[in-house]
Design an enzyme around this catalytic site. Structure first.
Site, PDB file in Angstrom:
ATOM      1  N   ASP A 109       0.927  -1.256   0.240  1.00 19.89           N
ATOM      2  CA  ASP A 109      -0.204   0.033  -0.034  1.00 19.89           C
ATOM      3  C   ASP A 109       1.050   1.251  -0.104  1.00 19.89           C
ATOM      4  OD1 ASP A 109      -2.819  -0.349  -0.476  1.00 19.89           O
ATOM      5  OD2 ASP A 109      -2.750  -1.710   1.309  1.00 19.89           O
ATOM      6  N   HIS A 139      -5.230   2.845   3.996  1.00 17.24           N
ATOM      7  CA  HIS A 139      -4.921   1.250   4.082  1.00 17.24           C
ATOM      8  C   HIS A 139      -3.502   1.306   4.832  1.00 17.24           C
ATOM      9  CE1 HIS A 139      -7.523   0.220   0.420  1.00 17.24           C
ATOM     10  NE2 HIS A 139      -8.337   0.701   1.198  1.00 17.24           N
ATOM     11  N   TYR A 160      -2.788  -0.144   8.672  1.00 16.44           N
ATOM     12  CA  TYR A 160      -1.643  -1.269   9.236  1.00 16.44           C
ATOM     13  C   TYR A 160      -0.830  -0.674  10.210  1.00 16.44           C
ATOM     14  CZ  TYR A 160      -3.201  -3.151   4.753  1.00 16.44           C
ATOM     15  OH  TYR A 160      -3.667  -3.499   3.261  1.00 16.44           O
ATOM     16  N   GLU A 198      -3.536  -5.495  -7.283  1.00 18.54           N
ATOM     17  CA  GLU A 198      -4.700  -5.239  -6.574  1.00 18.54           C
ATOM     18  C   GLU A 198      -5.841  -6.525  -6.709  1.00 18.54           C
ATOM     19  OE1 GLU A 198      -5.706  -2.644  -5.309  1.00 18.54           O
ATOM     20  OE2 GLU A 198      -4.560  -1.165  -6.100  1.00 18.54           O
ATOM     21  N   GLU A 211      -9.955  -2.821  -2.476  1.00 16.95           N
ATOM     22  CA  GLU A 211      -9.128  -3.263  -3.288  1.00 16.95           C
ATOM     23  C   GLU A 211     -10.113  -3.901  -4.689  1.00 16.95           C
ATOM     24  OE1 GLU A 211      -6.392  -2.075  -2.911  1.00 16.95           O
ATOM     25  OE2 GLU A 211      -5.473  -2.348  -0.863  1.00 16.95           O
TER      26      GLU A 211
HETATM   27 FE   LIG Z   1      -5.440  -0.931  -3.968  1.00 18.67          FE
HETATM   28 FE   LIG Z   2      -4.832  -0.763  -0.645  1.00 13.99          FE
END
Ligand SMILES: [Fe+2]
Ligand SMILES: [Fe+2]
Length: 344
Positions: free
Chosen positions: A88, A121, A125, A185, A219
């Protein structure tokens, strides 16, 4: 060579029907009642409806459960996080390179929202690592992408495919970088997602699983976006899609499968209940077939056309109807435009 389009062009073309994915002459004004690629605006609206904030999902219980995971599960949890953080982060940095040569403002609009989502994203994380993983293990997660030789090798493959277009922005390299995005993706994230869903299926790490479900939903939209950009390019620039290029794209998918299966065997080993390296490899082969089919390319693994882990769909299909609705619309649009993707 493809040149970055000018920021604004006062001699630009306002007639949406003369718009092109590359080599067009847009003014760059965002005029959403005057678009050629109607699917792009539909994807934009879905992405906006899917807006979410990671901190709304509590990870307090996950932090307690992390201590009760087996060591194999904890190691896999950390390794999967390390890889998805890398991907990401890479997306955040690379998407503007693609948008710079796409000459359809409605598609640039969607790429901008995608870039925003990839940033969310990456932040998710970090939120998971900081909330769930004990301090002593955190640095290792942020370093693993280069400390683990196997992970570094596959990360290099992905980055090199992107970097090649940055250094040499030819039309062929654009197609390669679009395919690399499409595979990222549509394939690279999914064995990691499967690991988290495997924990969720056994009642573990529910907060992490919820966050992954939101990311997974995003995604899937990104996959459709790159699928559609590639399909429009197939139609507008057919000279780029020679039999050699089509075989090249299949071989990129084959390399992606090899890297993903080697990596997931390394991450999962045989110590994770309910998920063996072999079932995950079958899942990755199934995904590769599906992704190639979306581009009208023949499957690499005709013996693996069935989903080998059907329970995964219960987790992966958050908001399924909405996503499916749009995927269907997108497919219908492509068919109505002339080309028969299945025959490419
Ligand atoms: Fe993505
Ligand atoms: Fe992503």
């Amino acid at each position: 060579m493809l040149e970055k389009k000018p920021l604004f062009n006062e001699q630009g073309e306002r007639d949406a029907q003369r718009r092109r994915m590359i080599h067009g002459h847009p003014t760059n004004l965002i005029e959403l009642n005057n678009v050629k690629y109607a699917w792009a605006y539909r994807l934009y609206r879905t992405m906006m409806q899917n807006f979410w904030i990671p901190e709304e999902i509590s990870l307090t219980h996950d932090a307690l459960q992390y201590e009760q995971l087996t060591e194999a599960e904890r190691t896999a949890y950390d390794r999967v996080l390390s890889f998805v953080i890398f991907m990401d982060s890479l997306q955040v940095h690379n998407l503007p390179n693609i948008s710079a040569v796409i000459t359809a403002p409605e598609v640039n609009l969607v790429l901008a929202v995608q870039d925003f989502q990839e940033a969310v994203h990456a932040q998710s994380y970090a939120y998971i690592v900081d909330s769930v993983v004990p301090q002593a293990r955190r640095d290792a997660i942020y370093n693993l992408w280069r400390d683990d030789p196997l992970l570094l090798t596959r990360n290099r493959l992905i980055t090199d495919q992107y970097q090649q277009f940055v250094v040499q922005p030819t039309e062929e390299n654009l197609v390669h970088t679009l395919m690399a995005n499409f595979l990222l993706e549509g394939l690279y994230f999914y064995s990691g997602f499967a690991f988290f869903y495997g924990l969720g299926r056994r009642g573990k790490m529910g907060g992490t699983v919820s966050i992954i479900q939101y990311i997974n939903r995003d995604e899937r939209i990104h996959l459709v976006l790159f699928q559609n950009i590639l399909r429009e390019l197939f139609r507008e620039e057919p000279q780029l899609f020679t039999p050699e290029m089509q075989e090249n794209l299949r071989q990129m998918a084959a390399a992606a499968v090899e890297h993903e299966t080697t990596w997931s065997a390394h991450v999962l080993g045989e110590g994770i209940a309910g998920l063996t390296a072999e079932t995950v490899a079958a899942y990755v082969r199934y995904l590769a077939n599906d992704r190639l089919h979306r581009l009208g390319l023949s499957p690499l693994f005709p013996q693996q056309m069935e989903h080998p882990l059907p329970w995964l769909t219960r987790f992966a299909n958050l908001n399924e109807q909405k996503v499916d609705f749009f995927e269907q619309r997108v497919l219908n649009y492509a068919k109505a435009s002339g080309p028969q993707w299945g025959e490419l």
